[in-house]
Enzyme design. Structure first.
Site, PDB file in Angstrom:
ATOM      1  CB  ALA A 135      16.250  80.286  58.668  1.00 55.44           C
ATOM      2  CD  GLU A 136      13.906  84.083  63.164  1.00 53.65           C
ATOM      3  OE1 GLU A 136      14.069  82.840  63.145  1.00 53.65           O
ATOM      4  OE2 GLU A 136      12.784  84.621  63.078  1.00 53.65           O
ATOM      5  CG  ASP A 161      10.361  88.995  72.007  1.00 52.44           C
ATOM      6  OD1 ASP A 161      10.050  88.881  73.192  1.00 52.44           O
ATOM      7  OD2 ASP A 161      10.102  90.011  71.327  1.00 52.44           O
ATOM      8  CG  PHE A 162      11.579  86.354  66.498  1.00 52.04           C
ATOM      9  CD1 PHE A 162      10.828  85.742  67.487  1.00 52.04           C
ATOM     10  CD2 PHE A 162      10.920  86.967  65.449  1.00 52.04           C
ATOM     11  CE1 PHE A 162       9.443  85.731  67.445  1.00 52.04           C
ATOM     12  CE2 PHE A 162       9.533  86.967  65.386  1.00 52.04           C
ATOM     13  CZ  PHE A 162       8.786  86.347  66.383  1.00 52.04           C
ATOM     14  CG  HIS A 205       5.702  87.914  69.960  1.00 49.92           C
ATOM     15  ND1 HIS A 205       5.136  86.786  70.492  1.00 49.92           N
ATOM     16  CD2 HIS A 205       6.032  87.597  68.684  1.00 49.92           C
ATOM     17  CE1 HIS A 205       5.110  85.831  69.584  1.00 49.92           C
ATOM     18  NE2 HIS A 205       5.657  86.296  68.476  1.00 49.92           N
TER      19      HIS A 205
END
Length: 402
Positions: A135-136, A161-162, A205
Site C-alpha cells: 500500500a504505497e 514506478d510504484f 517497471h
C-alpha cells in the site's frame, strides 16, 4: 437510512451529539460559540498583518541545503559495490541517529528485493526497520507524518514506478508542508528506490521518472552514478531537513566494486563531478548514462576529439556553474538523459547553457534521450530504446561538425 442532504451540517452534528448523549444542548452551544470566536479572532488577526512579500514567501519553501563542512575524503583503496555503499550509508546514519527509521515492502526479513536493507533488521530491530503492506500511498503518508513528528524516515520504493501511488504524499504533502506552515516545519524524509531500464522489466517497471519531481518546489533530487557518490549522497539525503527523492539506477546495482571510504562522509548537494576532463565538447549525463558517456569519450579519443564528461550528481539543486564553466572551455555541449526526450532534465540543462553561455557556443546544444514510448520488454527493442555510447558519439561528432 435517513437522507440528511440539504440539512444544515451544524444542526445535523448537534442532533447526532445530543442523540449519543455525549453533550447536552447547553454544552454544545458553548462549544460552538468557543469555536466561532476562535475562528473570528484568527481572521481578525490575519487582517491586521501586512501583505506578504514574494521573497519572504519563497524562503518558506525549503530549508537551506545541507552544508558539508568538510571536503570530500579521498576514496582510498577499500572497494564496495553501489548497493553495498548505499546500505553502509544507511547503517552508519542509523547508528548515529536513533530517529532514522526505514519503511517499505519486504525490507526487514527479506532485506529488500535488491538486498539494500540486508542486515539492518538484525542491527536495529523491527521498531526501526518496518515491513509495510503493499500500500504505497499509506507507506508514503506514514513517512511524511513521521518526518513532521521528529523522525527521519527512509521510504523504500520497491520499484520506482510504484512512486506514482505515492505522489500525493510526496508532491502535495512533503513538498508543500513547510511552505503552508509559514516555514515553521521541516519534513526530513527520503524516498529512495531503483529506476531505469536495461533489465527487461518492461513498461511498468523500468521508467526514468526524475522529471516528474523536478518541477515540484520543495523537493531535492539526488541521482548518484558511482558507489562513492552513492554513499556520500545517501548520508546527505538522510541528514537533509528537506524531503529528498533519491534515485538509484538498476544497472548500477549490477556494477563492479569501486573505492569507497569506510568512515561516514557527506557529499555537498548541488556540486557536480567532472568525471573526465576534455577540451573539445562537454557531455553532461546522469546515473547509468555517465558510464555510457565515458565509453563514448574513449572512442572519440581515437578520432582526436577530447570530451569532458560531467555528472551533476544532484538534479535539484543543480550545479549549473560547473556546466557553464565547462562549456565556456569546450564551446560545445551534449546532454544525455535516459527518459523520453520531451519535457526532460536534458531540456532544462540545455536551456540553462543556452541562456548563460550562448556567446561561447560554436554549435547548438544537442540532447539525447529515449523515444516517445514506454520501455519495451523485447530485448532488442530495449537496447534500441536506451541511449548508448554510439548515439552519444554521433551527437558529439555532429556538434563538432565531423
Amino acid at each position: 437510512e435517513e437522507d440528511w442532504r440539504g440539512q444544515d451540517p451544524i444542526v445535523r452534528l448537534r442532533d447526532v451529539v445530543l442523540e449519543q448523549g455525549e453533550l447536552n444542548e447547553e454544552d454544545f452551544v458553548s462549544l460552538q460559540d468557543a469555536a466561532t470566536n476562535e475562528i473570528e479572532s484568527a481572521i481578525a488577526w490575519a487582517q491586521t498583518l501586512p501583505e506578504p512579500e514574494l521573497e519572504k514567501a519563497r524562503s518558506f519553501v525549503t530549508l537551506p541545503f545541507l552544508d558539508a563542512t568538510s571536503p570530500e575524503p579521498d576514496a582510498g583503496t577499500r572497494k564496495l559495490s553501489y548497493t553495498a555503499a548505499i546500505t553502509e550509508a544507511m547503517h552508519l546514519e542509523m547508528q548515529a541517529d536513533e530517529n532514522v527509521i526505514i519503511l517499505g515492502e519486504d525490507i526487514a526479513k527479506t532485506g529488500g528485493i535488491f538486498g539494500l536493507t540486508r542486515g539492518l533488521l538484525e542491527a536495529f530491530g523491527p521498531e526501526r526497520i518496518r515491513d509495510t503492506p503493499i500500500a504505497e500511498s499509506v507507506t508514503a503518508s506514514c513517512g511524511v507524518g513521521a518526518a513532521m513528528s521528529g523522525l527521519r524516515p527512509i521510504i523504500e520504493v520497491q520499484l520506482f514506478d510504484f512512486v506514482t501511488f505515492m505522489m500525493d504524499a510526496i508532491v502535495n504533502q512533503a513538498a508543500k508542508a513547510r511552505y503552508m506552515m509559514g516555514g515553521d516545519l521541516k519534513v526530513p524524509v527520503v524516498f529512495r528506490g531503483p529506476q531505469g531500464g536495461g533489465l527487461r522489466l518492461a513498461a511498468q517497471h523500468c521508467q526514468s521518472l526524475e522529471a516528474l519531481f523536478a518541477n515540484v518546489p520543495g523537493l531535492e533530487i539526488y541521482a548518484p552514478a558511482s558507489p562513492y557518490d552513492a554513499k556520500g549522497l545517501m548520508a546527505a539525503a538522510i541528514r537533509s531537513d528537506n524531503p529528498v527523492v533519491f534515485l538509484e539506477h538498476k544497472l548500477l546495482y549490477l556494477g563492479g566494486e569501486e573505492p569507497v571510504p569506510e568512515l561516514p562522509y557527506v557529499i555537498q548537494p548541488g556540486e557536480a563531478r567532472v568525471v573526465r576532463e576534455g577540451a573539445d565538447c562537454t557531455v553532461i549525463a546522469t546515473m547509468a548514462m555517465v558510464e555510457r558517456a565515458m565509453q563514448a569519450a574513449k572512442r572519440l579519443d581515437r578520432k582526436g576529439i577530447s570530451v569532458e564528461v560531467i555528472d551533476p550528481r544532484t538534479i535539484k539543486p543543480l550545479d549549473t556553474e560547473t556546466m557553464i564553466k565547462s562549456v565556456q572551455k569546450t564551446h560545445r555541449a551534449v546532454v544525455v538523459q535516459e527518459a523520453p526526450l520531451f519535457g526532460g532534465i536534458a531540456g532544462e540543462v540545455a536551456s540553462v547553457i543556452t541562456e548563460e553561455a550562448f556567446d561561447w557556443l560554436d554549435a547548438p546544444v544537442k540532447r539525447i534521450g529515449a523515444p516517445e514510448m514506454p520501455v519495451p520488454y523485447n530485448e532488442r527493442l530495449e537496447r534500441q530504446y536506451l541511449p548508448d555510447a554510439e548515439r552519444i558519439e554521433q551527437a558529439v561528432l555532429s556538434v563538432c561538425y565531423r
